[in-house]
Design a protein around this motif. Sequence first.
Motif, mmCIF file in Angstrom:
data_model
loop_
_atom_site.group_PDB
_atom_site.id
_atom_site.type_symbol
_atom_site.label_atom_id
_atom_site.label_comp_id
_atom_site.label_asym_id
_atom_site.label_seq_id
_atom_site.Cartn_x
_atom_site.Cartn_y
_atom_site.Cartn_z
ATOM 1 N N GLY A 1 0.087 9.006 3.877
ATOM 2 C CA GLY A 1 -0.342 8.445 4.825
ATOM 3 C C GLY A 1 0.313 8.460 6.199
ATOM 4 N N THR A 2 -0.344 8.982 7.349
ATOM 5 C CA THR A 2 0.544 9.272 8.553
ATOM 6 C C THR A 2 0.847 7.937 9.426
ATOM 7 N N SER A 3 0.042 6.779 8.970
ATOM 8 C CA SER A 3 0.190 5.719 9.488
ATOM 9 C C SER A 3 1.331 4.813 9.251
ATOM 10 N N HIS A 4 2.293 5.088 8.381
ATOM 11 C CA HIS A 4 3.421 4.499 8.019
ATOM 12 C C HIS A 4 4.567 5.232 8.756
ATOM 13 N N ALA A 5 4.807 4.678 10.000
ATOM 14 C CA ALA A 5 5.931 5.291 10.743
ATOM 15 C C ALA A 5 7.093 4.600 10.520
ATOM 16 N N ALA B 1 0.657 -1.217 -0.220
ATOM 17 C CA ALA B 1 0.092 -0.059 0.019
ATOM 18 C C ALA B 1 0.868 1.043 0.103
ATOM 19 N N LEU B 2 1.930 1.225 0.770
ATOM 20 C CA LEU B 2 2.807 2.339 0.774
ATOM 21 C C LEU B 2 3.568 2.565 -0.496
ATOM 22 N N ARG B 3 3.768 1.439 -1.194
ATOM 23 C CA ARG B 3 4.454 1.546 -2.571
ATOM 24 C C ARG B 3 3.299 2.375 -3.338
ATOM 25 N N ALA B 4 2.241 1.866 -3.769
ATOM 26 C CA ALA B 4 1.200 2.397 -4.263
ATOM 27 C C ALA B 4 0.988 3.637 -4.044
ATOM 28 N N GLU B 5 1.044 4.075 -2.975
ATOM 29 C CA GLU B 5 0.761 5.617 -2.628
ATOM 30 C C GLU B 5 1.889 6.514 -2.980
ATOM 31 N N VAL B 6 3.144 6.161 -2.908
ATOM 32 C CA VAL B 6 4.321 6.682 -3.293
ATOM 33 C C VAL B 6 4.377 6.882 -4.672
ATOM 34 N N ASN B 7 3.839 6.009 -5.396
ATOM 35 C CA ASN B 7 4.275 6.100 -7.113
ATOM 36 C C ASN B 7 2.816 6.964 -7.476
ATOM 37 N N ALA B 8 1.794 6.921 -6.640
ATOM 38 C CA ALA B 8 0.677 7.887 -7.010
ATOM 39 C C ALA B 8 1.062 9.331 -6.793
#
Length: 250
Positions: A240-244, A147-154
Motif C-alpha cells: 500500500g502506498t498510503s504507508h509513508a 494493517a501494515l503488518r498483515a500486508e507485509v506478512n501476506a
Amino acid sequence: METAIPAVDEALSAGIRPGLSIDVEVALAGDMFTQMRALHAIQRMRAVNAAYGTDRQPQRITTHDVLDFATLQGAHTNGLAGVTGSLTPGKKADLLVIRAEDLNNMPLDNPAGTVVLGSDARNISAVLINGEPRKWNGHVLDVDLSALRAEVNASREYVLNTPNAFIVSARTAWISGGPRRRRARQSAVSRHGSRDRCVRRARPGGRAGRPLRGLRGPMRGRAGARRIRSASAPPRRPMGTSHARGPGSG
C-alpha cells in the motif's frame, strides 16, 4: 555484493565526496546507522592496513565525514543538495530528532560521534518530512501498523509459496547473455541440482507447457530474454502506498 568493500577511498582519492545509501538489505541491515558504522569501520581498517609497514600515516575518515556522506552528500548525489541534506534556511525541514541521553548512547560528548557510533533507530524520537511530523515522541504517525503488518506478512507468504520454477524464471528474466547468463545458469543449477533440469513455461490455467532449456544454448540474446520473461512469475501484489515512511522512522 561481489567485493563487499565500499569504494570510499577510491572516491576520496579522486576528489569526490561520496554519498552513502542502502543497497542490498540481505547483506546489511536496512538502516542508516548500521551503514554508517560499517563504512566507518571498513574504511579505517583499510587505511591502517594500507599504511602498515610504511612511514605513511593512515588516512582515516572521521565520524563527521561519515555523517556528511549520509546526509548532505547523499542529497548531492541525488541532485537534491539545494532541497535537503542539511539544516539550512530555504531547504525542506527533513530531519531526525535523536535522543542523546538514552541508556545506549549516553553521555553526550561529540554529537557526530553519538549519531554515527552510539545511536540506532530506537533513539529516534521524531521524524519530520518537509516540516510535517511522521514520527513523534517515539511513535509512528498516520500508519495503521496492524494493517501494515498483515500486508507485509501476506506479501511474504505469497513469495514463499510461489513455485520454484517461477522464482528461477523471475531471477533470470532480464539475463541476455555472457557472464550474467552463466551466473544465472549457476544459480538455477544450485537451486535444482542439475543442469538438465529445465524451467517450464506457464500457460493460462497454471499448466506447464513445453520445457525451456533456458539456461543453455537456445536462450541467447534478447529473444532468449523475452522467452524467459514470459515464464516469469506474476508481479507481487504492491504494498500500500498510503504507508509513508520518513528516513529512519523505524
